[in-house]
Design a protein around this motif. Structure first.
Motif, short mmCIF file in Angstrom:
data_model
loop_
_atom_site.label_atom_id
_atom_site.label_comp_id
_atom_site.label_asym_id
_atom_site.label_seq_id
_atom_site.Cartn_x
_atom_site.Cartn_y
_atom_site.Cartn_z
N VAL A 252 2.53 -1.99 -0.42
CA VAL A 252 2.74 -3.12 -1.34
C VAL A 252 1.81 -4.23 -0.90
O VAL A 252 1.83 -4.64 0.26
CB VAL A 252 4.22 -3.60 -1.31
CG1 VAL A 252 4.40 -4.83 -2.20
CG2 VAL A 252 5.15 -2.49 -1.77
N LYS A 253 0.96 -4.66 -1.81
CA LYS A 253 0.02 -5.72 -1.47
C LYS A 253 0.19 -6.90 -2.41
O LYS A 253 0.44 -6.72 -3.60
CB LYS A 253 -1.42 -5.22 -1.57
CG LYS A 253 -1.81 -4.26 -0.47
CD LYS A 253 -3.25 -3.83 -0.62
CE LYS A 253 -3.64 -2.79 0.42
NZ LYS A 253 -5.03 -2.34 0.24
N GLU A 254 0.03 -8.08 -1.82
CA GLU A 254 0.10 -9.28 -2.64
C GLU A 254 -1.33 -9.73 -2.91
O GLU A 254 -2.13 -9.87 -1.98
CB GLU A 254 0.85 -10.38 -1.89
CG GLU A 254 2.31 -10.06 -1.68
CD GLU A 254 3.05 -11.16 -0.96
OE1 GLU A 254 2.75 -12.34 -1.20
OE2 GLU A 254 3.92 -10.82 -0.14
N TYR B 189 0.70 -0.63 -10.53
CA TYR B 189 0.61 0.40 -9.50
C TYR B 189 -0.73 1.12 -9.63
O TYR B 189 -1.08 1.61 -10.71
CB TYR B 189 1.75 1.39 -9.64
CG TYR B 189 1.69 2.57 -8.69
CD1 TYR B 189 1.65 2.36 -7.31
CD2 TYR B 189 1.68 3.87 -9.17
CE1 TYR B 189 1.59 3.44 -6.44
CE2 TYR B 189 1.62 4.95 -8.30
CZ TYR B 189 1.58 4.73 -6.93
OH TYR B 189 1.52 5.79 -6.06
N ASN B 190 -1.46 1.15 -8.53
CA ASN B 190 -2.72 1.89 -8.52
C ASN B 190 -2.45 3.25 -7.87
O ASN B 190 -2.26 3.35 -6.65
CB ASN B 190 -3.77 1.11 -7.71
CG ASN B 190 -5.14 1.78 -7.77
OD1 ASN B 190 -5.25 2.95 -8.13
ND2 ASN B 190 -6.16 1.03 -7.41
N ASN B 191 -2.41 4.23 -8.71
CA ASN B 191 -2.03 5.58 -8.27
C ASN B 191 -3.02 6.16 -7.26
O ASN B 191 -2.62 6.86 -6.32
CB ASN B 191 -1.91 6.48 -9.50
CG ASN B 191 -1.21 7.79 -9.19
OD1 ASN B 191 -0.39 7.84 -8.27
ND2 ASN B 191 -1.52 8.82 -9.93
N LYS B 192 -4.32 5.82 -7.44
CA LYS B 192 -5.33 6.39 -6.54
C LYS B 192 -5.15 5.87 -5.12
O LYS B 192 -5.31 6.59 -4.15
CB LYS B 192 -6.73 6.02 -7.05
CG LYS B 192 -7.18 6.93 -8.19
CD LYS B 192 -8.51 6.46 -8.73
CE LYS B 192 -8.72 7.00 -10.14
NZ LYS B 192 -9.67 6.21 -10.92
N TYR C 68 0.54 -3.49 -6.46
CA TYR C 68 0.00 -4.85 -6.33
C TYR C 68 0.94 -5.82 -7.02
O TYR C 68 1.34 -5.59 -8.16
CB TYR C 68 -1.38 -4.94 -6.98
CG TYR C 68 -2.46 -4.21 -6.20
CD1 TYR C 68 -3.05 -4.82 -5.09
CD2 TYR C 68 -2.87 -2.95 -6.57
CE1 TYR C 68 -4.03 -4.17 -4.37
CE2 TYR C 68 -3.86 -2.28 -5.86
CZ TYR C 68 -4.44 -2.90 -4.75
OH TYR C 68 -5.41 -2.25 -4.04
N VAL C 69 1.29 -6.88 -6.31
CA VAL C 69 2.13 -7.92 -6.93
C VAL C 69 1.39 -9.25 -6.89
O VAL C 69 0.60 -9.50 -5.98
CB VAL C 69 3.52 -8.07 -6.24
CG1 VAL C 69 4.38 -6.85 -6.48
CG2 VAL C 69 3.39 -8.35 -4.77
N ALA C 70 1.67 -10.08 -7.89
CA ALA C 70 0.98 -11.38 -7.97
C ALA C 70 1.47 -12.28 -6.84
O ALA C 70 2.67 -12.53 -6.70
CB ALA C 70 1.25 -12.01 -9.31
N LYS C 71 0.50 -12.75 -6.08
CA LYS C 71 0.80 -13.58 -4.90
C LYS C 71 1.52 -14.87 -5.29
O LYS C 71 2.38 -15.35 -4.56
CB LYS C 71 -0.53 -13.92 -4.22
CG LYS C 71 -0.41 -14.34 -2.79
CD LYS C 71 -1.80 -14.52 -2.23
CE LYS C 71 -1.77 -14.76 -0.75
NZ LYS C 71 -3.12 -14.79 -0.19
N MET C 72 1.14 -15.40 -6.45
CA MET C 72 1.68 -16.71 -6.85
C MET C 72 3.14 -16.64 -7.33
O MET C 72 3.80 -17.66 -7.49
CB MET C 72 0.81 -17.33 -7.93
CG MET C 72 0.72 -16.48 -9.18
SD MET C 72 0.08 -17.38 -10.61
CE MET C 72 1.50 -18.27 -11.13
N ASP C 73 3.65 -15.45 -7.56
CA ASP C 73 5.02 -15.32 -8.06
C ASP C 73 6.05 -15.67 -7.00
O ASP C 73 5.78 -15.61 -5.80
CB ASP C 73 5.27 -13.89 -8.54
CG ASP C 73 4.84 -13.68 -9.98
OD1 ASP C 73 4.53 -14.67 -10.66
OD2 ASP C 73 4.81 -12.52 -10.43
N LYS C 74 7.25 -16.01 -7.51
CA LYS C 74 8.35 -16.31 -6.57
C LYS C 74 8.77 -15.01 -5.89
O LYS C 74 8.65 -13.93 -6.47
CB LYS C 74 9.54 -16.86 -7.35
CG LYS C 74 9.34 -18.28 -7.84
CD LYS C 74 10.56 -18.75 -8.59
CE LYS C 74 10.34 -20.16 -9.09
NZ LYS C 74 11.39 -20.60 -9.98
N PRO C 75 9.29 -15.11 -4.65
CA PRO C 75 9.68 -13.89 -3.92
C PRO C 75 10.61 -12.97 -4.72
O PRO C 75 10.45 -11.76 -4.69
CB PRO C 75 10.39 -14.43 -2.68
CG PRO C 75 9.78 -15.78 -2.48
CD PRO C 75 9.47 -16.32 -3.83
#
Lengths: 122, 161
Positions: free
Chosen positions: B39-41, B55-58, B63-70
């Motif tokens: 899981v990467k921000e 989701y990058n299957n390869k 990937y989650v947006a860094k700016m979003d709330k936890p």
């Protein structure tokens, strides 16, 4: 608007392309923040619940006391009338007083339980 | 064909059972890593600022947006896990705010149901409502306890019997 599969794939690929080189993995510690918030919320819920239970205990005792007072008042009133100590001349007065007190008991009970134990009735 | 909600609920339950999770907050990141999914921000690229995650299957990476709330990030991870556990072949990126002109695909709806049942399973929500004497009107407090966005908890409470 329904997207077809190729559109969806294109969208993800566009983002991946725009990102360029895959970014270095950043330790995802957002979960710690979420857990901290949860713990805080649980503590508050616990405190609230304790307060509600304490309030419920306190008020239920008071409600019991008030109902007791009204019932005792009725007994005294009826006894005084029955033994001829009091004479209201018109017997309907007693009936009215008793009915009024009975309604008071029901009303008091309903009012207090509905307002104090609001959560249970929802 | 109608969405089989019960099957999705059971899949989410099995995932929780396997991970040995019995209380909130459900650590979706841990579940992902147990399946070798990272899981990467990241900061979403320009023109994609409304994307909450994908989701990058390869790369086997969510990937989650860094700016979003936890709490939003956690829901995004759970949503993407939904695609993986439900065996979806094709799925879209998750938008932060549902686009009004887009009717979501079946896969997106299923992933949302999975995420809701992974993070807020019925048995757990009921247990905590009993534990703290909470009702459906306490959805804000429940959302905080479960670490989920408030609208998600409100929606889940509507589905709980």
């Amino acid at each position: 608007m329904q997207k077809d599969n190729s559109d969806q794939e294109l969208e993800i690929n566009k983002i991946i392309e725009a990102l360029g080189t895959p970014p270095e993995a950043e330790p995802s510690d957002f979960i710690k923040e979420v857990e901290a918030g949860s713990r805080k919320a649980e503590t508050l819920a616990e405190q609230e619940n304790t307060r509600i239970i304490a309030m419920r205990d306190r008020w239920s005792n008071w409600v019991l006391f008030f109902i007791g007072v009204i019932v005792v008042f009725d007994i005294i009133l009826v006894s005084l009338y029955g033994f001829g100590i009091w004479d209201f001349k018109d017997s309907r007065v007693v009936m009215v007083v008793i009915t009024e007190n009975f309604l008071k008991i029901i009303g008091l009970g309903m009012l207090i339980t509905h307002s104090i134990f609001k959560k249970i009735y929802q | 064909m109608q969405i089989d909600t019960l099957k999705i609920e059971n899949t989410a339950f099995d995932v929780l059972d396997e991970a040995g999770i019995e209380e909130p907050v459900v650590d979706a990141v841990k579940i992902a890593s147990s399946r070798s999914i990272a899981v990467k921000e990241i900061e979403m690229p320009e023109n994609f600022s409304d994307v909450a995650g994908f989701y990058n299957n390869k790369e086997k990476t969510i990937y989650v947006a860094k700016m979003d709330k936890p709490v939003r990030k956690l829901f995004t991870v759970a949503h993407e896990l939904g695609h993986i556990f439900l065996g979806h072949k094709q799925y879209d990126v998750l938008f932060r705010i549902p686009k009004p002109d887009v009717s979501y695909t079946r896969a997106e709806k299923e992933a949302n149901i999975f995420a809701a049942n992974l993070l807020m399973p019925e048995f757990m929500v009921k247990e905590y409502m009993d534990k703290y004497n909470l009702t459906r009107l306490d959805y804000v407090r429940l959302a905080e306890i479960f670490g989920v966005p408030i609208p998600a908890m409100r929606d889940q409470l509507e589905h709980i019997r």
